[in-house]
Design an enzyme around this catalytic site. Structure first.
Site, PDB file in Angstrom:
ATOM      1  N   ARG A  75      12.732   4.575  12.608  1.00  0.00           N
ATOM      2  CA  ARG A  75      11.567   5.470  12.558  1.00  0.00           C
ATOM      3  C   ARG A  75      10.663   5.240  13.780  1.00  0.00           C
ATOM      4  O   ARG A  75      11.126   4.835  14.828  1.00  0.00           O
ATOM      5  CB  ARG A  75      10.851   5.256  11.222  1.00  0.00           C
ATOM      6  CG  ARG A  75      11.766   5.596  10.022  1.00  0.00           C
ATOM      7  CD  ARG A  75      11.085   5.345   8.701  1.00  0.00           C
ATOM      8  NE  ARG A  75       9.867   6.136   8.577  1.00  0.00           N
ATOM      9  CZ  ARG A  75       8.946   5.921   7.621  1.00  0.00           C
ATOM     10  NH1 ARG A  75       9.123   4.946   6.729  1.00  0.00           N
ATOM     11  NH2 ARG A  75       7.875   6.676   7.572  1.00  0.00           N
ATOM     12  N   ASN A  88       8.125  -5.561  -0.755  1.00  0.00           N
ATOM     13  CA  ASN A  88       7.967  -4.373   0.079  1.00  0.00           C
ATOM     14  C   ASN A  88       6.484  -4.292   0.403  1.00  0.00           C
ATOM     15  O   ASN A  88       5.682  -3.813  -0.415  1.00  0.00           O
ATOM     16  CB  ASN A  88       8.440  -3.099  -0.634  1.00  0.00           C
ATOM     17  CG  ASN A  88       8.368  -1.893   0.292  1.00  0.00           C
ATOM     18  OD1 ASN A  88       7.777  -1.967   1.378  1.00  0.00           O
ATOM     19  ND2 ASN A  88       8.957  -0.785  -0.117  1.00  0.00           N
ATOM     20  N   HIS A 138      12.787  -2.452   1.872  1.00  0.00           N
ATOM     21  CA  HIS A 138      12.239  -1.155   2.257  1.00  0.00           C
ATOM     22  C   HIS A 138      13.130  -0.044   1.733  1.00  0.00           C
ATOM     23  O   HIS A 138      14.360  -0.164   1.753  1.00  0.00           O
ATOM     24  CB  HIS A 138      12.150  -1.012   3.781  1.00  0.00           C
ATOM     25  CG  HIS A 138      11.237  -2.014   4.409  1.00  0.00           C
ATOM     26  ND1 HIS A 138       9.888  -2.001   4.214  1.00  0.00           N
ATOM     27  CD2 HIS A 138      11.500  -3.077   5.201  1.00  0.00           C
ATOM     28  CE1 HIS A 138       9.349  -3.020   4.865  1.00  0.00           C
ATOM     29  NE2 HIS A 138      10.307  -3.689   5.470  1.00  0.00           N
ATOM     30  N   TYR A 175      11.024   8.785   1.461  1.00  0.00           N
ATOM     31  CA  TYR A 175      11.027   7.719   0.451  1.00  0.00           C
ATOM     32  C   TYR A 175      11.766   8.080  -0.835  1.00  0.00           C
ATOM     33  O   TYR A 175      11.907   7.229  -1.718  1.00  0.00           O
ATOM     34  CB  TYR A 175       9.576   7.314   0.133  1.00  0.00           C
ATOM     35  CG  TYR A 175       8.848   6.749   1.336  1.00  0.00           C
ATOM     36  CD1 TYR A 175       9.191   5.498   1.854  1.00  0.00           C
ATOM     37  CD2 TYR A 175       7.854   7.475   1.982  1.00  0.00           C
ATOM     38  CE1 TYR A 175       8.556   4.984   2.972  1.00  0.00           C
ATOM     39  CE2 TYR A 175       7.201   6.969   3.105  1.00  0.00           C
ATOM     40  CZ  TYR A 175       7.558   5.722   3.593  1.00  0.00           C
ATOM     41  OH  TYR A 175       6.931   5.217   4.704  1.00  0.00           O
ATOM     42  N   PRO A 177       0.791  -1.222   0.000  1.00  0.00           N
ATOM     43  CA  PRO A 177       0.000   0.000   0.000  1.00  0.00           C
ATOM     44  C   PRO A 177       0.830   1.282   0.000  1.00  0.00           C
ATOM     45  O   PRO A 177       1.871   1.367   0.649  1.00  0.00           O
ATOM     46  CB  PRO A 177      -0.826  -0.103   1.295  1.00  0.00           C
ATOM     47  CG  PRO A 177      -0.120  -1.102   2.127  1.00  0.00           C
ATOM     48  CD  PRO A 177       0.538  -2.060   1.175  1.00  0.00           C
ATOM     49  N   ASN A 178       0.312   2.223  -0.757  1.00  0.00           N
ATOM     50  CA  ASN A 178       0.832   3.589  -0.864  1.00  0.00           C
ATOM     51  C   ASN A 178       2.110   3.696  -1.689  1.00  0.00           C
ATOM     52  O   ASN A 178       2.582   4.807  -1.960  1.00  0.00           O
ATOM     53  CB  ASN A 178       1.036   4.217   0.530  1.00  0.00           C
ATOM     54  CG  ASN A 178      -0.251   4.243   1.324  1.00  0.00           C
ATOM     55  OD1 ASN A 178      -1.247   4.765   0.846  1.00  0.00           O
ATOM     56  ND2 ASN A 178      -0.266   3.661   2.514  1.00  0.00           N
ATOM     57  N   ARG A 226       5.093  10.971  -2.501  1.00  0.00           N
ATOM     58  CA  ARG A 226       4.783  10.598  -1.121  1.00  0.00           C
ATOM     59  C   ARG A 226       5.995  10.858  -0.215  1.00  0.00           C
ATOM     60  O   ARG A 226       7.036  10.191  -0.376  1.00  0.00           O
ATOM     61  CB  ARG A 226       4.432   9.104  -1.088  1.00  0.00           C
ATOM     62  CG  ARG A 226       4.223   8.560   0.305  1.00  0.00           C
ATOM     63  CD  ARG A 226       4.223   7.034   0.315  1.00  0.00           C
ATOM     64  NE  ARG A 226       3.970   6.551   1.644  1.00  0.00           N
ATOM     65  CZ  ARG A 226       4.236   5.325   2.058  1.00  0.00           C
ATOM     66  NH1 ARG A 226       4.736   4.436   1.225  1.00  0.00           N
ATOM     67  NH2 ARG A 226       3.985   4.975   3.301  1.00  0.00           N
ATOM     68  N   ALA A 245       3.046  -0.750   4.845  1.00  0.00           N
ATOM     69  CA  ALA A 245       2.630  -0.803   6.248  1.00  0.00           C
ATOM     70  C   ALA A 245       2.168  -2.206   6.673  1.00  0.00           C
ATOM     71  O   ALA A 245       2.194  -2.519   7.872  1.00  0.00           O
ATOM     72  CB  ALA A 245       1.525   0.211   6.494  1.00  0.00           C
ATOM     73  N   GLU A 256      12.731  -9.280   2.069  1.00  0.00           N
ATOM     74  CA  GLU A 256      12.013  -8.081   2.502  1.00  0.00           C
ATOM     75  C   GLU A 256      12.782  -6.849   2.009  1.00  0.00           C
ATOM     76  O   GLU A 256      14.003  -6.802   2.123  1.00  0.00           O
ATOM     77  CB  GLU A 256      11.948  -8.085   4.030  1.00  0.00           C
ATOM     78  CG  GLU A 256      11.264  -6.899   4.639  1.00  0.00           C
ATOM     79  CD  GLU A 256      11.326  -6.920   6.173  1.00  0.00           C
ATOM     80  OE1 GLU A 256      12.187  -7.633   6.748  1.00  0.00           O
ATOM     81  OE2 GLU A 256      10.530  -6.213   6.806  1.00  0.00           O
TER      82      GLU A 256
END
Ligand code: DHK
Length: 148
Positions: free
Chosen positions: A111, A78, A104, A26, A13-14, A21, A81, A102
């Protein structure tokens, strides 16, 4: 049917909004930029790429199953969330024999505390994070090591 050296690159998502964004977190590369760079890198290794994005958790689960069914060499995931919330993705990764890396752009562990837990990471074979768009390229290099 076994696909020849296919890597699934799955985005949650996103991530369709990359480029605009929160660029300070990012970066400014769009998902299309990342896809293009992944395809260029994949050519070096002779990988076919399946590159997808969805804002829906179940799509990501279905695509992990598909990668397994199709005999993919590896999955770069990725999960956005869902990384921090999804036991369904955790279980899907554990249910398949394809190695999942994984990925990112940011480093979630530096964070907010709610990003420190990764249900994906507990099940994944490896992780590349914090390198911006280059995280995908380094993850592809790791996939190439797995495939060698
Ligand atoms: C992307 C997201 O959408 C966040 O929810 C994760 C990840 C981090 C990334 O850095 O690529 O926490």
């Amino acid at each position: 049917m076994r696909m020849p050296r296919t890597i699934f690159i799955l985005n949650g998502p996103n991530l369709n909004l990359l480029g605009t964004r929160e660029p300070e977190i990012y970066g400014t590369a769009t998902l299309a930029d990342i896809e293009r760079d992944c395809r260029t890198e994949a050519d070096v290794y002779g990988f076919d790429i399946v590159f997808r994005q969805s804002n829906h958790e179940g799509d990501l689960v279905d695509w992990l199953h598909e990668a397994h069914r199709e005999g993919a060499t590896a999955v770069l995931l990725n999960a956005g969330a869902y990384t921090h919330t999804s036991i369904a993705l955790h279980d899907a990764i554990k249910s398949i024999s394809v190695p999942v890396i994984e990925v990112h752009l940011s480093d979630p562990e530096t964070r907010e505390p709610f990003r420190h837990l990764s249900y994906v990471g507990i099940a994944a074979a490896d992780c590349v994070k914090g390198l911006g768009a280059r995280s995908y390229i380094v993850a592809l290099q790791k996939a190439a090591e797995i495939a060698a």
